[in-house]
Write a protein that holds these residues in place. Structure first.
Motif, short mmCIF file in Angstrom:
data_model
loop_
_atom_site.label_atom_id
_atom_site.label_comp_id
_atom_site.label_asym_id
_atom_site.label_seq_id
_atom_site.Cartn_x
_atom_site.Cartn_y
_atom_site.Cartn_z
N ALA A 209 78.56 15.00 74.22
CA ALA A 209 78.84 14.02 75.28
C ALA A 209 79.96 13.07 74.87
O ALA A 209 80.85 12.77 75.68
CB ALA A 209 77.56 13.23 75.60
N ASP A 210 79.94 12.62 73.63
CA ASP A 210 80.97 11.70 73.15
C ASP A 210 82.34 12.37 73.15
O ASP A 210 83.35 11.74 73.49
CB ASP A 210 80.64 11.17 71.76
N TRP A 211 82.40 13.65 72.75
CA TRP A 211 83.67 14.38 72.74
C TRP A 211 84.25 14.44 74.14
O TRP A 211 85.45 14.18 74.35
CB TRP A 211 83.48 15.78 72.17
N ILE A 212 83.44 14.79 75.13
CA ILE A 212 83.91 14.88 76.52
C ILE A 212 84.37 13.51 77.00
O ILE A 212 85.44 13.37 77.62
CB ILE A 212 82.81 15.45 77.44
N ASP A 213 83.58 12.49 76.70
CA ASP A 213 83.91 11.12 77.12
C ASP A 213 85.24 10.67 76.52
O ASP A 213 86.11 10.13 77.21
CB ASP A 213 82.78 10.18 76.72
N GLU B 236 79.82 31.14 57.14
CA GLU B 236 80.18 31.49 58.52
C GLU B 236 79.48 30.58 59.51
O GLU B 236 80.09 30.08 60.46
CB GLU B 236 79.82 32.95 58.79
N LEU B 237 78.19 30.35 59.31
CA LEU B 237 77.42 29.51 60.23
C LEU B 237 77.85 28.05 60.21
O LEU B 237 77.60 27.32 61.17
CB LEU B 237 75.93 29.62 59.91
N LEU B 238 78.49 27.62 59.14
CA LEU B 238 78.87 26.22 58.99
C LEU B 238 80.37 25.98 59.14
O LEU B 238 80.85 24.87 58.88
CB LEU B 238 78.39 25.69 57.64
N THR B 239 81.11 26.99 59.55
CA THR B 239 82.57 26.84 59.71
C THR B 239 82.94 26.99 61.17
O THR B 239 82.90 28.10 61.71
CB THR B 239 83.31 27.89 58.86
N PRO B 240 83.30 25.89 61.83
CA PRO B 240 83.68 25.98 63.24
C PRO B 240 85.04 26.64 63.42
O PRO B 240 85.91 26.52 62.57
CB PRO B 240 83.72 24.52 63.69
N GLU B 241 85.18 27.35 64.52
CA GLU B 241 86.47 27.92 64.88
C GLU B 241 87.33 26.81 65.46
O GLU B 241 86.89 26.08 66.34
CB GLU B 241 86.29 29.04 65.92
N PRO B 242 88.56 26.68 64.99
CA PRO B 242 89.43 25.65 65.57
C PRO B 242 89.80 26.02 67.01
O PRO B 242 89.84 27.20 67.36
CB PRO B 242 90.65 25.66 64.66
N PHE B 243 90.04 25.02 67.81
CA PHE B 243 90.52 25.27 69.16
C PHE B 243 91.39 24.10 69.60
O PHE B 243 91.29 23.00 69.09
CB PHE B 243 89.37 25.52 70.15
N THR B 244 92.24 24.39 70.57
CA THR B 244 93.13 23.38 71.12
C THR B 244 92.60 22.98 72.49
O THR B 244 92.27 23.84 73.31
CB THR B 244 94.56 23.95 71.26
N VAL B 245 92.52 21.70 72.72
CA VAL B 245 92.02 21.20 74.00
C VAL B 245 93.12 21.36 75.04
O VAL B 245 94.26 20.98 74.82
CB VAL B 245 91.63 19.71 73.89
N HIS C 274 81.69 24.42 68.48
CA HIS C 274 82.29 23.67 67.38
C HIS C 274 81.28 22.70 66.76
O HIS C 274 81.13 22.64 65.54
CB HIS C 274 83.52 22.91 67.90
N VAL C 275 80.59 21.95 67.58
CA VAL C 275 79.62 20.96 67.10
C VAL C 275 78.40 21.64 66.47
O VAL C 275 77.81 21.12 65.52
CB VAL C 275 79.23 20.01 68.25
N ALA C 276 78.03 22.81 66.99
CA ALA C 276 76.86 23.52 66.47
C ALA C 276 77.08 24.06 65.05
O ALA C 276 76.12 24.28 64.32
CB ALA C 276 76.50 24.68 67.40
N ARG C 277 78.33 24.26 64.66
CA ARG C 277 78.63 24.83 63.34
C ARG C 277 78.56 23.77 62.25
O ARG C 277 79.53 23.49 61.56
CB ARG C 277 80.01 25.48 63.35
N SER D 87 86.52 26.76 79.59
CA SER D 87 86.12 27.39 78.33
C SER D 87 86.02 26.36 77.21
O SER D 87 85.30 26.56 76.24
CB SER D 87 87.10 28.49 77.93
N LYS D 88 86.74 25.25 77.35
CA LYS D 88 86.71 24.23 76.29
C LYS D 88 85.35 23.55 76.21
O LYS D 88 84.94 23.08 75.15
CB LYS D 88 87.81 23.18 76.49
N LEU D 89 84.63 23.49 77.31
CA LEU D 89 83.28 22.91 77.28
C LEU D 89 82.36 23.78 76.43
O LEU D 89 81.57 23.28 75.63
CB LEU D 89 82.73 22.72 78.69
#
Length: 194
Positions: free
Chosen positions: A134-138, A52-61, A118-121, A110-112
């Motif tokens: 930062a790279d994802w936002i950029d 659970e801790l290592l599986t990010p929830e998918p999301f749409t930008v 996502h990255v924390a998982r 909410s995407k931020l």
């Protein structure tokens, strides 16, 4: 809650049965009696918890045109997160402060928070996590600037080793005008401090 085998961060496959066997072996090696009623199901619970801790929830930008030509900082402060230290598999937790100077697109706020989650998982170090956000936002928004600051307490430092409870680590990643323009950088840092 029983988790099915899933894919963790970076698309790697999580093999729950193998993780459960490894958890049992670790507990036995640490002197635990898995015949004890309270420990009998612990290997399964450990494997599922780490999955659970290592599986990010998918999301749409979701991005939108910057129709109002907004050209000041957009800042989301105090986004809580937790992750696992890749060196000790102990948690670190804290808050993220994220800002960007819009270009042609803006993002649903909410995407931020979702990109932080996502990255924390993943098995992480705070420095890499800061840069990944930062790279994802950029890359996603192509803004005129990005600023990310993470503040976290690492249990690998507060519960073991030097045992300095309450100490926090602060990391930053600055891109574009947030890095290059001293006034914009100062504004970002002042807003982060609140």
């Amino acid at each position: 809650m029983h988790l099915d085998p899933r894919h963790g961060a970076g698309g790697r496959r999580i093999d729950l049965p193998a993780a459960q066997r490894a958890a049992a072996d670790l507990l036995i090696a640490l002197g635990a009696d898995l015949g004890h009623e309270g420990l009998a199901d612990t290997p399964r619970r450990m494997a599922e918890a780490y999955a659970e801790l290592l599986t990010p929830e998918p999301f749409t930008v979701t991005t939108f045109p910057n129709e109002g030509a907004y050209d000041e900082l957009v800042l989301v402060r105090d986004v809580p997160f937790h992750s696992l230290c890749m060196h000790h598999l102990l948690p670190f937790q804290g808050v993220a402060h994220i800002a960007y100077l819009p270009g042609e697109r803006i993002v649903g706020l909410s995407k931020l928070a979702r990109v932080v989650e996502h990255v924390a998982r993943d098995l992480q170090v705070q420095e890499r996590m800061t840069r990944q956000i930062a790279d994802w936002i950029d890359t996603t928004l192509q803004p005129r600037g990005v600023g990310v600051v993470l503040e976290a307490e690492h249990l690998c430092m507060t519960l073991r080793g030097v045992r300095k409870a309450g100490s926090r680590t602060v990391t930053s990643a600055l891109h574009g005008l947030v890095r290059q323009d001293p006034r914009t950088r100062q504004e970002f840092l002042e807003l982060v401090r609140g």
